[in-house]
Scaffold this motif. Sequence first.
Motif, PDB file in Angstrom:
ATOM      1  N   THR A 182       0.850  -1.184   0.000  1.00 31.39           N
ATOM      2  CA  THR A 182       0.000   0.000   0.000  1.00 31.39           C
ATOM      3  C   THR A 182       0.888   1.237   0.000  1.00 31.39           C
ATOM      4  OG1 THR A 182      -1.831   1.072   1.157  1.00 31.39           O
ATOM      5  CG2 THR A 182      -0.228  -0.060   2.530  1.00 31.39           C
ATOM      6  N   GLN A 183       0.276   2.409   0.056  1.00 30.97           N
ATOM      7  CA  GLN A 183       1.018   3.679   0.081  1.00 30.97           C
ATOM      8  C   GLN A 183       2.020   3.779  -1.066  1.00 30.97           C
ATOM      9  OE1 GLN A 183       2.621   4.141   4.035  1.00 30.97           O
ATOM     10  NE2 GLN A 183       0.649   3.700   4.968  1.00 30.97           N
ATOM     11  N   GLY A 184       1.549   3.469  -2.262  1.00 28.91           N
ATOM     12  CA  GLY A 184       2.415   3.589  -3.438  1.00 28.91           C
ATOM     13  C   GLY A 184       3.616   2.665  -3.394  1.00 28.91           C
ATOM     14  N   GLY A 185       3.456   1.534  -2.740  1.00 26.98           N
ATOM     15  CA  GLY A 185       4.549   0.555  -2.701  1.00 26.98           C
ATOM     16  C   GLY A 185       5.608   0.853  -1.652  1.00 26.98           C
ATOM     17  N   THR A 186       5.298   1.703  -0.688  1.00 29.83           N
ATOM     18  CA  THR A 186       6.301   2.012   0.342  1.00 29.83           C
ATOM     19  C   THR A 186       6.037   1.260   1.647  1.00 29.83           C
ATOM     20  OG1 THR A 186       5.067   3.952   1.056  1.00 29.83           O
ATOM     21  CG2 THR A 186       6.801   4.291  -0.592  1.00 29.83           C
ATOM     22  N   ALA A 187       4.972   0.466   1.687  1.00 26.98           N
ATOM     23  CA  ALA A 187       4.709  -0.384   2.854  1.00 26.98           C
ATOM     24  C   ALA A 187       4.205  -1.720   2.342  1.00 26.98           C
ATOM     25  CB  ALA A 187       3.669   0.256   3.774  1.00 26.98           C
ATOM     26  N   ALA A 188       4.730  -2.798   2.926  1.00 27.80           N
ATOM     27  CA  ALA A 188       4.330  -4.119   2.449  1.00 27.80           C
ATOM     28  C   ALA A 188       4.477  -5.144   3.562  1.00 27.80           C
ATOM     29  CB  ALA A 188       5.195  -4.536   1.257  1.00 27.80           C
ATOM     30  N   HIS A 189       3.661  -6.183   3.488  1.00 28.43           N
ATOM     31  CA  HIS A 189       3.857  -7.313   4.407  1.00 28.43           C
ATOM     32  C   HIS A 189       3.501  -8.613   3.703  1.00 28.43           C
ATOM     33  CE1 HIS A 189      -0.183  -8.728   5.642  1.00 28.43           C
ATOM     34  NE2 HIS A 189      -0.566  -7.496   5.397  1.00 28.43           N
ATOM     35  N   GLN A 209       3.943  -4.758 -11.052  1.00 28.13           N
ATOM     36  CA  GLN A 209       4.128  -3.400 -11.582  1.00 28.13           C
ATOM     37  C   GLN A 209       2.824  -2.840 -12.148  1.00 28.13           C
ATOM     38  OE1 GLN A 209       7.347  -4.513 -14.105  1.00 28.13           O
ATOM     39  NE2 GLN A 209       8.936  -3.815 -12.691  1.00 28.13           N
ATOM     40  N   ASN A 210       2.062  -3.705 -12.834  1.00 29.34           N
ATOM     41  CA  ASN A 210       0.763  -3.263 -13.364  1.00 29.34           C
ATOM     42  C   ASN A 210      -0.152  -2.787 -12.256  1.00 29.34           C
ATOM     43  OD1 ASN A 210       1.246  -3.658 -16.031  1.00 29.34           O
ATOM     44  ND2 ASN A 210       0.498  -5.777 -16.048  1.00 29.34           N
ATOM     45  N   GLN A 211      -0.260  -3.608 -11.240  1.00 27.43           N
ATOM     46  CA  GLN A 211      -1.155  -3.292 -10.134  1.00 27.43           C
ATOM     47  C   GLN A 211      -0.676  -2.029  -9.405  1.00 27.43           C
ATOM     48  OE1 GLN A 211      -1.601  -6.529  -7.374  1.00 27.43           O
ATOM     49  NE2 GLN A 211      -3.711  -5.994  -6.935  1.00 27.43           N
ATOM     50  N   MET A 212       0.633  -1.929  -9.280  1.00 25.64           N
ATOM     51  CA  MET A 212       1.241  -0.770  -8.637  1.00 25.64           C
ATOM     52  C   MET A 212       0.887   0.505  -9.408  1.00 25.64           C
ATOM     53  SD  MET A 212       3.215   0.450  -6.355  1.00 25.64           S
ATOM     54  CE  MET A 212       3.389   2.214  -6.491  1.00 25.64           C
ATOM     55  N   ARG A 213       1.029   0.446 -10.739  1.00 28.04           N
ATOM     56  CA  ARG A 213       0.734   1.624 -11.569  1.00 28.04           C
ATOM     57  C   ARG A 213      -0.743   1.988 -11.511  1.00 28.04           C
ATOM     58  NH1 ARG A 213       4.765  -0.016 -15.149  1.00 28.04           N
ATOM     59  NH2 ARG A 213       3.361  -1.439 -16.208  1.00 28.04           N
ATOM     60  N   ARG A 214      -1.602   0.969 -11.557  1.00 29.82           N
ATOM     61  CA  ARG A 214      -3.044   1.234 -11.585  1.00 29.82           C
ATOM     62  C   ARG A 214      -3.553   1.795 -10.264  1.00 29.82           C
ATOM     63  NH1 ARG A 214      -3.856  -3.841 -13.794  1.00 29.82           N
ATOM     64  NH2 ARG A 214      -4.814  -4.472 -11.847  1.00 29.82           N
ATOM     65  N   CYS A 215      -3.132   1.195  -9.135  1.00 30.12           N
ATOM     66  CA  CYS A 215      -3.760   1.532  -7.846  1.00 30.12           C
ATOM     67  C   CYS A 215      -2.796   2.010  -6.766  1.00 30.12           C
ATOM     68  CB  CYS A 215      -4.490   0.322  -7.264  1.00 30.12           C
ATOM     69  SG  CYS A 215      -5.306  -0.705  -8.459  1.00 30.12           S
ATOM     70  N   GLY A 216      -1.526   1.721  -6.888  1.00 28.72           N
ATOM     71  CA  GLY A 216      -0.600   2.076  -5.810  1.00 28.72           C
ATOM     72  C   GLY A 216      -0.727   1.179  -4.605  1.00 28.72           C
ATOM     73  N   GLN A 217      -1.585   0.171  -4.709  1.00 28.98           N
ATOM     74  CA  GLN A 217      -1.718  -0.810  -3.628  1.00 28.98           C
ATOM     75  C   GLN A 217      -2.276  -2.098  -4.206  1.00 28.98           C
ATOM     76  OE1 GLN A 217      -4.454   1.170  -0.977  1.00 28.98           O
ATOM     77  NE2 GLN A 217      -6.209   0.265  -2.009  1.00 28.98           N
ATOM     78  N   GLY A 218      -2.181  -3.178  -3.469  1.00 23.11           N
ATOM     79  CA  GLY A 218      -2.720  -4.430  -3.957  1.00 23.11           C
ATOM     80  C   GLY A 218      -2.043  -5.612  -3.289  1.00 23.11           C
ATOM     81  N   THR A 219      -2.206  -6.781  -3.913  1.00 22.59           N
ATOM     82  CA  THR A 219      -1.620  -8.004  -3.384  1.00 22.59           C
ATOM     83  C   THR A 219      -0.958  -8.737  -4.535  1.00 22.59           C
ATOM     84  OG1 THR A 219      -3.370  -8.134  -1.743  1.00 22.59           O
ATOM     85  CG2 THR A 219      -2.096 -10.129  -2.117  1.00 22.59           C
ATOM     86  N   SER A 220       0.323  -9.010  -4.406  1.00 22.87           N
ATOM     87  CA  SER A 220       1.051  -9.674  -5.482  1.00 22.87           C
ATOM     88  C   SER A 220       1.510 -11.054  -5.027  1.00 22.87           C
ATOM     89  CB  SER A 220       2.284  -8.852  -5.871  1.00 22.87           C
ATOM     90  OG  SER A 220       1.892  -7.563  -6.296  1.00 22.87           O
ATOM     91  N   GLN A 221       1.378 -12.029  -5.923  1.00 20.95           N
ATOM     92  CA  GLN A 221       1.920 -13.354  -5.616  1.00 20.95           C
ATOM     93  C   GLN A 221       3.392 -13.366  -5.982  1.00 20.95           C
ATOM     94  OE1 GLN A 221      -0.353 -16.789  -6.839  1.00 20.95           O
ATOM     95  NE2 GLN A 221       1.438 -18.122  -6.723  1.00 20.95           N
ATOM     96  N   VAL A 222       4.210 -13.878  -5.068  1.00 21.93           N
ATOM     97  CA  VAL A 222       5.654 -13.836  -5.254  1.00 21.93           C
ATOM     98  C   VAL A 222       6.260 -15.184  -4.875  1.00 21.93           C
ATOM     99  CG1 VAL A 222       7.776 -12.791  -4.334  1.00 21.93           C
ATOM    100  CG2 VAL A 222       5.813 -11.348  -4.841  1.00 21.93           C
ATOM    101  N   ARG A 223       7.168 -15.655  -5.708  1.00 15.98           N
ATOM    102  CA  ARG A 223       7.926 -16.866  -5.363  1.00 15.98           C
ATOM    103  C   ARG A 223       9.002 -16.470  -4.357  1.00 15.98           C
ATOM    104  NH1 ARG A 223      11.804 -19.433  -9.844  1.00 15.98           N
ATOM    105  NH2 ARG A 223      12.594 -17.325  -9.551  1.00 15.98           N
TER     106      ARG A 223
END
Length: 145
Positions: free
Chosen positions: A68-75, A115-129
């Motif tokens: 969230t917060q434009g990719g500056t906070a994550a868990h 990156q898509n989700q980040m550009r569109r909303c600045g927040q979201g949930t990404s699946q990561v290996r």
Amino acid sequence: MLKPKRANRVVACLVCWTCHSRMGPNHFTLKDGGAVCGLCQTKNPLGNLRKRSIQEVTEPSEILVCFTQGGTAAHALHIECKTVLGPWINFASAETLEKALRYLGATDAQLADHQNQMRRCGQGTSQVRLLPLRKNLLRIDWNKL
Ligand SMILES: [Zn+2]
């Protein structure tokens, strides 16, 4: 009787109390009554060693990363979407978070989605290996993974 598969071996793993990384026996060194972390070189007491199956420290897993917060906070979140794996972590910028995700093992496709989700909303949930033997940038509680 069938011999247990080599892959099911239980080994001593270190969860480092300084960098919180998790590693198998090839990646820490026993020295002077302690276990030295191969990632940050901190000496841990032997009590930090845990018996784990070898898969846990040699095979990748998939996690979710809420940001969230434009990719500056994550868990980190368990792939089943319910269990929180780690605390909110602050990142200097969206690019720093992206670099962290790449380092942790995100595939090109996963990074593109992120990156898509980040550009569109600045927040979201990404699946990561999540690859083994990475610094624990997301402070994941390995007991919950
Ligand atoms: Zn360490």
